[in-house]
Design a protein around this motif. Structure first.
Motif, PDB file in Angstrom:
ATOM      1  N   VAL A   1       0.818  -1.210   0.000  1.00 52.43           N
ATOM      2  CA  VAL A   1       0.000   0.000   0.000  1.00 52.43           C
ATOM      3  C   VAL A   1       0.851   1.259   0.000  1.00 52.43           C
ATOM      4  O   VAL A   1       0.468   2.289  -0.567  1.00 52.43           O
ATOM      5  CB  VAL A   1      -0.977  -0.014   1.200  1.00 52.43           C
ATOM      6  CG1 VAL A   1      -0.224   0.117   2.519  1.00 52.43           C
ATOM      7  CG2 VAL A   1      -2.007   1.093   1.060  1.00 52.43           C
ATOM      8  N   TRP A   2       2.043   1.204   0.627  1.00 55.49           N
ATOM      9  CA  TRP A   2       2.881   2.386   0.721  1.00 55.49           C
ATOM     10  C   TRP A   2       3.548   2.729  -0.604  1.00 55.49           C
ATOM     11  O   TRP A   2       3.846   3.885  -0.882  1.00 55.49           O
ATOM     12  CB  TRP A   2       3.924   2.194   1.815  1.00 55.49           C
ATOM     13  CG  TRP A   2       3.324   1.875   3.146  1.00 55.49           C
ATOM     14  CD1 TRP A   2       3.376   0.667   3.777  1.00 55.49           C
ATOM     15  CD2 TRP A   2       2.570   2.740   3.986  1.00 55.49           C
ATOM     16  NE1 TRP A   2       2.691   0.714   4.972  1.00 55.49           N
ATOM     17  CE2 TRP A   2       2.179   1.994   5.120  1.00 55.49           C
ATOM     18  CE3 TRP A   2       2.187   4.070   3.908  1.00 55.49           C
ATOM     19  CZ2 TRP A   2       1.445   2.527   6.160  1.00 55.49           C
ATOM     20  CZ3 TRP A   2       1.419   4.608   4.930  1.00 55.49           C
ATOM     21  CH2 TRP A   2       1.054   3.854   6.033  1.00 55.49           C
ATOM     22  N   SER A   3       3.767   1.729  -1.427  1.00 50.98           N
ATOM     23  CA  SER A   3       4.417   1.970  -2.720  1.00 50.98           C
ATOM     24  C   SER A   3       3.425   2.229  -3.836  1.00 50.98           C
ATOM     25  O   SER A   3       3.820   2.523  -4.962  1.00 50.98           O
ATOM     26  CB  SER A   3       5.289   0.770  -3.090  1.00 50.98           C
ATOM     27  OG  SER A   3       4.504  -0.424  -3.206  1.00 50.98           O
ATOM     28  N   ALA A   4       2.120   2.122  -3.543  1.00 50.08           N
ATOM     29  CA  ALA A   4       1.115   2.344  -4.565  1.00 50.08           C
ATOM     30  C   ALA A   4       1.083   3.804  -4.967  1.00 50.08           C
ATOM     31  O   ALA A   4       1.005   4.707  -4.109  1.00 50.08           O
ATOM     32  CB  ALA A   4      -0.253   1.898  -4.041  1.00 50.08           C
ATOM     33  N   LEU A   5       1.139   4.043  -6.252  1.00 51.42           N
ATOM     34  CA  LEU A   5       1.095   5.414  -6.777  1.00 51.42           C
ATOM     35  C   LEU A   5      -0.338   5.752  -7.134  1.00 51.42           C
ATOM     36  O   LEU A   5      -0.895   5.226  -8.086  1.00 51.42           O
ATOM     37  CB  LEU A   5       1.993   5.539  -8.014  1.00 51.42           C
ATOM     38  CG  LEU A   5       3.493   5.269  -7.784  1.00 51.42           C
ATOM     39  CD1 LEU A   5       4.236   5.336  -9.110  1.00 51.42           C
ATOM     40  CD2 LEU A   5       4.078   6.253  -6.788  1.00 51.42           C
ATOM     41  N   LEU A   6      -0.937   6.636  -6.344  1.00 53.24           N
ATOM     42  CA  LEU A   6      -2.338   6.991  -6.541  1.00 53.24           C
ATOM     43  C   LEU A   6      -2.434   8.334  -7.268  1.00 53.24           C
ATOM     44  O   LEU A   6      -1.727   9.260  -6.933  1.00 53.24           O
ATOM     45  CB  LEU A   6      -3.061   7.071  -5.183  1.00 53.24           C
ATOM     46  CG  LEU A   6      -2.971   5.789  -4.342  1.00 53.24           C
ATOM     47  CD1 LEU A   6      -3.691   5.977  -3.033  1.00 53.24           C
ATOM     48  CD2 LEU A   6      -3.557   4.606  -5.099  1.00 53.24           C
TER      49      LEU A   6
END
Length: 399
Positions: A394-399
């Motif tokens: 979740v921390w590396s997800a680019l939103l």
């Protein structure tokens, strides 16, 4: 002989022309009669005038339209369609007016309490803009399930707040209250919330057969507290990869009316004493029919506009026996995009494990036979180890 008969008739095209002078002669005669009568005469003359005008007009129209019955029927049909359209518009306006009045009445009665609650929580300011609000449906008896979720895919403590600050992802266990005010059950939730600070308390009386009502109240409460792009509901016995869920929803940021989930159209169960029995089965046609398209209840997401629609129209939205069916019914007639996202309904290992090894990480995993992970308290950690996206997902997800 035939020629003589035809010559004795007045051609049809002369009828309207002859009607006009007769009309004026009749009017002149009536006016002269009006002058010569006493005080009661005008009423009688007016009545006679109307009758004679009606007779002359009907006679003219009848002769003019003789042979044009088809045109008359088409005009009648068009008139009926216009009336139907007007009736439908009036009905829609009446429904919207009733909803607005009901919603305003509810708002007036609950507004003060809601405002004081927000102020007590330090959230009396304008709604905070976030990417996603996830409500994990839970019950008073599900403490062990909640702990198993906290120990696997749901961040805790400071990481939960960090997820909200940095990624705009809000996660809360949603629960109402017991029938008895301030019961031991409510006090237990208060104590648990003081420890973890991860609850969203709803103005709702808990009960298994009240899930449809709870769903409406969750969306209404979440919309009032957060301005999110998406609102997600998930059960507390389902494993979720938050990063993969966020990436999946991000693909639909620019599209309105999005309803994302594992779409299905199961049978309407009319038999009593069976699981998922539908008491209102007769509304869906003949026995053996299927439901309309809707997302399975384990997990689904809706866009901001659909959540706002539920919040605004909450008083008039019908509740069926099954919560997922109720949600799908609320969108019937709306311009909604049903997204059948199969990664939101993966099975437990080895199904989700094989998909992860193939590079297709699942959004959610559960067992269809149990409508969740069977014995989730004992098995969710195993699912997390085999099918989880990793701690950095979740921390590396680019939103």
């Amino acid at each position: 002989m035939t020629k003589n008969r035809n010559n004795g008739k007045i051609p049809a095209k002369w009828v309207p022309i002859l009607c006009i002078p007769f009309f004026f002669l009749g009017t002149l005669f009536i006016n002269r009669l009006w002058v010569s009568t006493d005080s009661n005469g005008p009423l009688i003359s007016t009545h006679q005038n109307n009758q004679e005008l009606q007779i002359v007009s009907e006679d003219c129209l009848t002769k003019k339209k003789r042979g044009n019955d088809k045109d008359v029927m088409e005009e009648v049909q068009r008139t009926r369609e216009v009336i139907k359209s007007l009736d439908k518009s009036v009905s829609l306006l009446q429904m919207e007016l009733a909803a607005t009045r009901s919603f305003q009445a509810m708002g007036n009665s609950a507004g003060d309490a809601e405002a004081s609650t927000f102020a007590a929580q330090g959230e009396g300011q304008p709604r905070k803009k976030v990417f996603m609000v996830m409500g994990i449906n839970t019950a008073f008896s599900s403490r062990r399930r909640r702990d198993s979720v906290r120990e696997t895919w749901m961040p805790q403590g400071e990481n939960l707040l960090k997820l909200e600050r940095e990624k705009g992802i809000v996660i809360r266990f949603m629960i109402g209250h017991s029938v008895t005010s301030n019961s031991i059950l409510d006090r237990a939730i208060d104590s648990e919330d003081a420890q973890h600070q991860d609850f969203l308390r709803l103005d709702h009386v808990e009960g298994y057969h009240e899930l449809s009502a709870k769903t409406k109240i969750f969306f209404s409460t979440a919309v009032a507290k957060w301005d999110a792009d998406f609102y997600v509901k998930v059960d507390d016995d389902v494993h979720v990869n938050l990063g993969q869920l966020a990436l999946t929803l991000a693909r639909y940021l620019s599209k309105p009316g999005v309803y994302v989930g594992c779409m299905k159209s199961g049978p309407v169960l009319s038999q009593k004493n069976v699981k998922y029995h539908e008491p209102e089965y007769w509304k869906f046609g003949e026995e053996g029919n299927k439901y309309f398209r809707h997302a399975t209840g384990q997990i689904y997401a809706i866009s901001k506009d659909l959540a706002s629609y539920i919040s605004t129209n909450q008083p008039i939205l019908h509740k069926y026996a099954n919560e997922d069916v109720s949600l799908g019914s609320w969108f019937i007639g709306l311009d909604v995009q049903h997204v059948d996202e199969r990664s939101m309904c993966c099975g437990t290992p080895p199904d989700c494990e094989w998909k992860a090894q193939a590079g297709s990480i699942c959004v959610a995993s559960f067992d269809w036979s149990c409508s969740g992970i069977c014995q989730s308290v004992e098995k969710i950690k195993h699912v997390h180890e085999k099918c989880g996206e990793g701690d950095d997902g979740v921390w590396s997800a680019l939103l």
